[in-house]
Design a protein around this motif. Structure first.
Motif, PDB file in Angstrom:
ATOM      1  N   VAL A 173      17.813  41.100  36.339  1.00 48.14           N
ATOM      2  CA  VAL A 173      18.305  40.508  37.588  1.00 48.14           C
ATOM      3  C   VAL A 173      17.186  39.739  38.283  1.00 48.14           C
ATOM      4  N   VAL A 174      15.998  40.330  38.333  1.00 46.15           N
ATOM      5  CA  VAL A 174      14.848  39.677  38.976  1.00 46.15           C
ATOM      6  C   VAL A 174      14.472  38.396  38.236  1.00 46.15           C
ATOM      7  N   GLU A 175      14.547  38.436  36.905  1.00 46.87           N
ATOM      8  CA  GLU A 175      14.179  37.269  36.090  1.00 46.87           C
ATOM      9  C   GLU A 175      15.122  36.081  36.292  1.00 46.87           C
ATOM     10  N   ALA A 179      14.118  47.899  43.934  1.00 50.23           N
ATOM     11  CA  ALA A 179      12.847  48.481  44.392  1.00 50.23           C
ATOM     12  C   ALA A 179      12.662  49.924  43.944  1.00 50.23           C
ATOM     13  N   LYS A 180      13.737  50.639  43.727  1.00 42.25           N
ATOM     14  CA  LYS A 180      13.619  52.079  43.461  1.00 42.25           C
ATOM     15  C   LYS A 180      13.016  52.388  42.086  1.00 42.25           C
ATOM     16  N   HIS A 181      13.057  51.425  41.166  1.00 44.32           N
ATOM     17  CA  HIS A 181      12.735  51.751  39.776  1.00 44.32           C
ATOM     18  C   HIS A 181      11.246  51.930  39.507  1.00 44.32           C
ATOM     19  N   THR A 182      10.433  50.946  39.867  1.00 47.15           N
ATOM     20  CA  THR A 182       9.002  51.003  39.518  1.00 47.15           C
ATOM     21  C   THR A 182       8.150  50.429  40.646  1.00 47.15           C
ATOM     22  N   PRO A 183       6.866  50.824  40.710  1.00 45.66           N
ATOM     23  CA  PRO A 183       5.957  50.211  41.683  1.00 45.66           C
ATOM     24  C   PRO A 183       5.831  48.698  41.485  1.00 45.66           C
ATOM     25  N   GLU A 184       5.908  48.256  40.228  1.00 47.45           N
ATOM     26  CA  GLU A 184       5.757  46.832  39.945  1.00 47.45           C
ATOM     27  C   GLU A 184       6.900  46.018  40.559  1.00 47.45           C
ATOM     28  N   LEU A 185       8.119  46.524  40.415  1.00 47.17           N
ATOM     29  CA  LEU A 185       9.273  45.825  41.004  1.00 47.17           C
ATOM     30  C   LEU A 185       9.209  45.871  42.535  1.00 47.17           C
ATOM     31  N   ALA A 186       8.801  47.024  43.068  1.00 48.65           N
ATOM     32  CA  ALA A 186       8.668  47.137  44.523  1.00 48.65           C
ATOM     33  C   ALA A 186       7.596  46.183  45.046  1.00 48.65           C
ATOM     34  N   LEU A 187       6.495  46.061  44.288  1.00 50.49           N
ATOM     35  CA  LEU A 187       5.421  45.148  44.691  1.00 50.49           C
ATOM     36  C   LEU A 187       5.891  43.696  44.647  1.00 50.49           C
TER      37      LEU A 187
END
Length: 518
Positions: free
Chosen positions: A247-249, A279-287
């Protein structure tokens, strides 16, 4: 009797049937008429009209049955027991576009009430017929079919899988590319209903190329379409890291953040839900979200919204803060802790209570406050700096009030207690802790006193302030049982002071002095 007179008899018969079925359809559109129509046997009279020689009578009878079935589960069950569904399914492949729309409406009206009734649609072969309708030229037929398929799929993974197996997904993806706005909306809604149940179902929708087409429409001017677009994307993203990354890509950031300021509340809520699910999945996605300005945008969204709309935004801040110290600090810098503290404060709650019934407060406001308490706990649990920032919002007393309030839900009490514990175990800001000494129960008090016991032995200035603020006196008033963690912490604090000072602030010391005078 002349042939003309014979024809007049049949013309009158058709005219009367037409008038009857149209009147029943009109009456079925008014909820106050439904019970009477049921009692006089309207459904049994409508069923044979589905096979009438006149197409307009057939489709009006189907419309009337759909309105009856749409009203409640009992009437929908009556349609199933009346063996009406097989005729409707057969007619989807044989009749004109008007009848097809009416027949699909009946199937949708039956399916919406329960998984069992939706299964009845499946059992009579409705899925295959509805999928064929998705290939019709008429957009109204496609829309009616997509709506029915979505209502079947929404109940559970098994029904959703049946819709997928019937070949609906690629055709629904084509429907969202059609120019007609109502068709786009319903197709997006159906895709959302399909992919919400499991990662496998969501992957099926992704494999059909849905994400790219959904992402292209996030800045569309139609609010109802955007509701379904963001719902579908969030239902895909919620299942796994891989799906969220897909989704982000699709390059939805930062464009998606602009929709947090949309005029439509449901659009804003669904956008916040999408951001939360990523955001809930990984620190990288949240960042990634934080770097795109997502944290600040969500804080503004929460600040400007009211009621249940705020919930996904509140949870998003909690998820972001939970990942790392750095991300928690990004929430603090965006004034997230201050906004959350405002939600959970007693002043806002008191204002809310003036406007809402106690029951609504229990069902909705407690739900929001519980999520807020959890989010604050995630922000403040990392380091003393984080804890001090949260404590500096004066929220600790509010959390304690929520925990001790007998009218709070169990969930709110539990999350308030957990948040307090998380923050207190890191907080070394004594001025923030001192106001809690008076009212905190023993299970919370031990954490507060523990922090004093950590700081006071090493800080002369803090020891003096602890006396002048009256906190040392409050410590002496605590009734702690021997050989407990609380009593040990109190002893550690008392050992920081001369014995005379401890005695001076102990309960009953003034009486002892008076006795010595006597």
């Amino acid at each position: 009797m002349s042939s003309r007179q014979v024809k007049q008899v049949f013309e009158k018969y058709q005219k009367d049937r037409t008038a009857f079925v149209q009147k029943v359809a009109d009456l079925a559109n008014q909820p106050e008429n439904i019970e009477t129509l049921q009692n006089v046997g309207a459904m049994a009279l409508l069923r044979p009209l589905l096979l009438d020689v006149a197409p307009n009578i057939q489709q009006t009878a189907a419309l009337a049955l759909g309105r009856l079935a749409n009203y409640n589960e009992d009437l929908a069950e009556a349609v199933v027991k009346g063996d009406i569904l097989p005729q409707l399914v057969y007619s989807l492949g044989e009749q004109n576009r008007f009848y097809k729309k009416a027949a699909a409406f009946v199937l949708r009206a039956v399916a919406k009430h329960s998984p069992q009734l939706a299964q009845a649609d499946v059992d009579c072969g409705a899925l295959e017929a509805l999928v064929i309708c998705l290939e019709e030229f008429d957009p109204g037929v496609k829309e009616a079919a997509a709506w029915a398929l979505g209502y079947i799929a929404r109940h559970n993974a098994e029904l959703s899988q049946a819709v997928v197996d019937a070949g609906a997904v690629p055709l629904l993806v084509l429907c969202i590319q059609e120019p007609e706005m109502p068709l786009k909306r319903i197709a997006a809604s159906a895709l959302s209903d399909i992919c919400k149940h499991s990662p496998e179902l969501a992957q099926t929708v992704v494999d059909a190329g849905a994400i790219a087409h959904l992402a292209q429409m996030i800045l569309n001017n139609d609010s109802k379409l955007k509701r379904h677009i963001f719902s579908a994307l969030s239902q895909i993203a919620k299942h796994s890291v891989d799906l969220a990354e897909m989704v982000v890509e699709a390059e939805i950031f930062p464009a998606v953040l602009a929709c947090l300021r949309d005029e439509d509340e449901y659009v804003k809520k669904n956008v916040a839900t999408l951001i939360r699910e990523i955001a809930k999945h990984t620190p990288e996605l949240a960042l990634l979200i934080s770097n795109a300005g997502g944290v600040a945008a969500v804080v503004d969204f929460i600040k400007e919204s009211r009621g249940n709309v705020r919930l996904p935004g509140i949870m998003m801040l909690g998820y972001v803060a939970a990942h790392s110290e750095t991300l928690a600090m990004s929430v603090i810098r965006a004034k997230g802790a201050i906004v959350l503290a405002g939600i959970i404060s007693r002043s806002e709650l008191d204002h809310t209570l003036q406007q809402r019934s106690t029951q609504l407060r229990g069902n909705e406001e407690d739900h929001i406050q519980a999520a807020t308490a959890w989010a604050l706990g995630q922000i403040g649990r990392h380091t003393p700096v984080h804890a001090e920032e949260v404590a500096g919002t004066n929220v600790l007393k509010s959390l304690l009030d929520c925990y001790q309030d007998s009218s709070s839900s169990e969930d709110l009490q539990a999350k308030s207690k957990k948040a307090l514990t998380n923050i207190l175990q890191k907080c070394v800001s004594l001025p923030a802790l001192e106001p809690l000494l008076k009212d905190a129960p023993p299970n919370i008090l031990k954490h507060i006193v523990s922090q004093f016991a950590k700081v006071l032995p090493h800080d002369v200035k803090a020891r003096r302030l602890f006396v002048t603020s009256g906190s040392l006196k409050k410590i002496q008033e605590i009734n702690a049982e021997g050989n407990t963690a609380l009593s040990e912490h109190i002893n550690t604090i008392n050992n920081c002071y001369p014995e005379e000072i401890v005695k001076f602030y102990s309960p009953g010391y003034s009486d002892t002095l008076l006795e010595r005078i006597g």
